[in-house]
Design a protein around this motif. Structure first.
Motif, PDB file in Angstrom:
ATOM      1  N   THR A  30       0.861  -1.186   0.000  1.00  0.00           N
ATOM      2  CA  THR A  30       0.000   0.000   0.000  1.00  0.00           C
ATOM      3  C   THR A  30       0.894   1.233   0.000  1.00  0.00           C
ATOM      4  O   THR A  30       2.115   1.132   0.166  1.00  0.00           O
ATOM      5  N   SER A  72      -5.270   2.945   5.113  1.00  0.00           N
ATOM      6  CA  SER A  72      -5.226   3.031   3.646  1.00  0.00           C
ATOM      7  C   SER A  72      -6.602   2.795   3.019  1.00  0.00           C
ATOM      8  O   SER A  72      -7.444   2.090   3.570  1.00  0.00           O
ATOM      9  N   GLU A  73      -6.781   3.390   1.857  1.00  0.00           N
ATOM     10  CA  GLU A  73      -8.017   3.196   1.103  1.00  0.00           C
ATOM     11  C   GLU A  73      -7.943   1.953   0.230  1.00  0.00           C
ATOM     12  O   GLU A  73      -8.960   1.501  -0.295  1.00  0.00           O
ATOM     13  N   GLY A  74      -6.730   1.416   0.048  1.00  0.00           N
ATOM     14  CA  GLY A  74      -6.584   0.247  -0.799  1.00  0.00           C
ATOM     15  C   GLY A  74      -5.258  -0.441  -0.595  1.00  0.00           C
ATOM     16  O   GLY A  74      -4.376   0.053   0.112  1.00  0.00           O
ATOM     17  N   GLN A 111      -1.257   2.785  -6.096  1.00  0.00           N
ATOM     18  CA  GLN A 111      -0.756   1.727  -5.210  1.00  0.00           C
ATOM     19  C   GLN A 111       0.519   1.120  -5.789  1.00  0.00           C
ATOM     20  O   GLN A 111       0.654   0.980  -7.013  1.00  0.00           O
ATOM     21  N   GLU A 122      -5.644  -5.799  -7.229  1.00  0.00           N
ATOM     22  CA  GLU A 122      -5.698  -4.431  -6.730  1.00  0.00           C
ATOM     23  C   GLU A 122      -7.049  -4.253  -6.042  1.00  0.00           C
ATOM     24  O   GLU A 122      -8.091  -4.502  -6.644  1.00  0.00           O
ATOM     25  N   CYS A 123      -6.997  -3.836  -4.790  1.00  0.00           N
ATOM     26  CA  CYS A 123      -8.198  -3.825  -3.944  1.00  0.00           C
ATOM     27  C   CYS A 123      -8.478  -2.457  -3.338  1.00  0.00           C
ATOM     28  O   CYS A 123      -7.557  -1.730  -2.988  1.00  0.00           O
ATOM     29  N   ARG A 124      -9.754  -2.171  -3.175  1.00  0.00           N
ATOM     30  CA  ARG A 124     -10.212  -1.063  -2.341  1.00  0.00           C
ATOM     31  C   ARG A 124     -10.529  -1.669  -0.976  1.00  0.00           C
ATOM     32  O   ARG A 124     -11.197  -2.710  -0.906  1.00  0.00           O
ATOM     33  N   THR A 125     -10.072  -1.026   0.076  1.00  0.00           N
ATOM     34  CA  THR A 125     -10.338  -1.554   1.408  1.00  0.00           C
ATOM     35  C   THR A 125     -11.835  -1.456   1.691  1.00  0.00           C
ATOM     36  O   THR A 125     -12.409  -0.376   1.707  1.00  0.00           O
ATOM     37  N   GLU A 126     -12.437  -2.605   1.860  1.00  0.00           N
ATOM     38  CA  GLU A 126     -13.877  -2.714   2.105  1.00  0.00           C
ATOM     39  C   GLU A 126     -14.180  -2.674   3.601  1.00  0.00           C
ATOM     40  O   GLU A 126     -15.126  -2.056   4.044  1.00  0.00           O
ATOM     41  N   GLY A 139     -10.748  -6.694   1.148  1.00  0.00           N
ATOM     42  CA  GLY A 139     -10.668  -5.780   0.020  1.00  0.00           C
ATOM     43  C   GLY A 139     -11.539  -6.217  -1.130  1.00  0.00           C
ATOM     44  O   GLY A 139     -11.651  -7.413  -1.411  1.00  0.00           O
ATOM     45  N   HIS A 142     -10.740  -4.626  -7.687  1.00  0.00           N
ATOM     46  CA  HIS A 142     -11.237  -3.830  -8.813  1.00  0.00           C
ATOM     47  C   HIS A 142     -10.360  -3.968 -10.046  1.00  0.00           C
ATOM     48  O   HIS A 142     -10.726  -3.516 -11.126  1.00  0.00           O
TER      49      HIS A 142
END
Length: 166
Positions: A30, A72-74, A111, A122-126, A139, A142
């Motif tokens: 990240t 982090s957002e992702g 990232q 590649e992930c967005r933090t869920e 995550g 996406h």
């Protein structure tokens, strides 16, 4: 009827038992708000859902990179190839610049991406879920990429080759 017990297993016995579970090896990366790259090696990784596409990784609460991932957002999960043992070891260690000489680039989302992985998610933090002495990061994937190759496998506290003996 279930019986409740107050017995607990020792961390050493639990770790020894889990060493009999073969797993792939990942490096999770990240970038923090200040533009600093962070990463760690994880074998505690799993898919969670196909729709939506969700994965999880577990991060030790004592990790130097904990704060970066906690805010982090992702993040990016790199599924390592057989020839990436050195990278796995570097990201599992404390101290040294883990990204030095790695050829890191940035994704369109900003990232850090490491070259050579068999696959990248590649992930967005869920969601972040406390889990004992670890933080479970969930995550939503996406973006994904993959290539042919053999995975890096960890079993009984060492790396293994899945190539059949000739």
């Amino acid at each position: 009827m279930l019986t409740e017990t107050t017995e607990t297993i020792s961390p050493d016995l639990f770790r020894a038992a889990l060493s009999h579970w073969a797993s792939g090896v990942t490096v999770v990366t990240t970038r923090d708000a200040a533009g600093q790259n962070h990463g760690f090696t994880a074998s505690a990784f799993s898919s969670v859902s196909l729709d939506p596409a969700l994965v999880l990784v577990c991060l030790d609460n004592r990790a130097n990179c904990f704060d970066a991932f906690d805010s982090s957002e992702g993040f990016v999960v790199h599924l390592l190839a057989r020839d990436q043992q050195e990278l796995a070891g570097r990201f599992a260690s404390k101290g040294a610049d883990k990204f030095a000489g790695s050829g890191v680039t940035l994704s369109p989302a900003g990232q850090p991406l490491l070259p050579g992985a068999l696959a990248r998610l590649e992930c967005r933090t869920e969601r972040r879920v406390p889990g004992g002495d670890h933080l479970i990061l969930i995550g939503e994937v996406h973006q994904a990429s993959e290539r042919e190759g053999e995975p890096l496998v960890y079993f009984q506290r060492r790396f293994h080759d899945l190539t059949p003996a000739g």
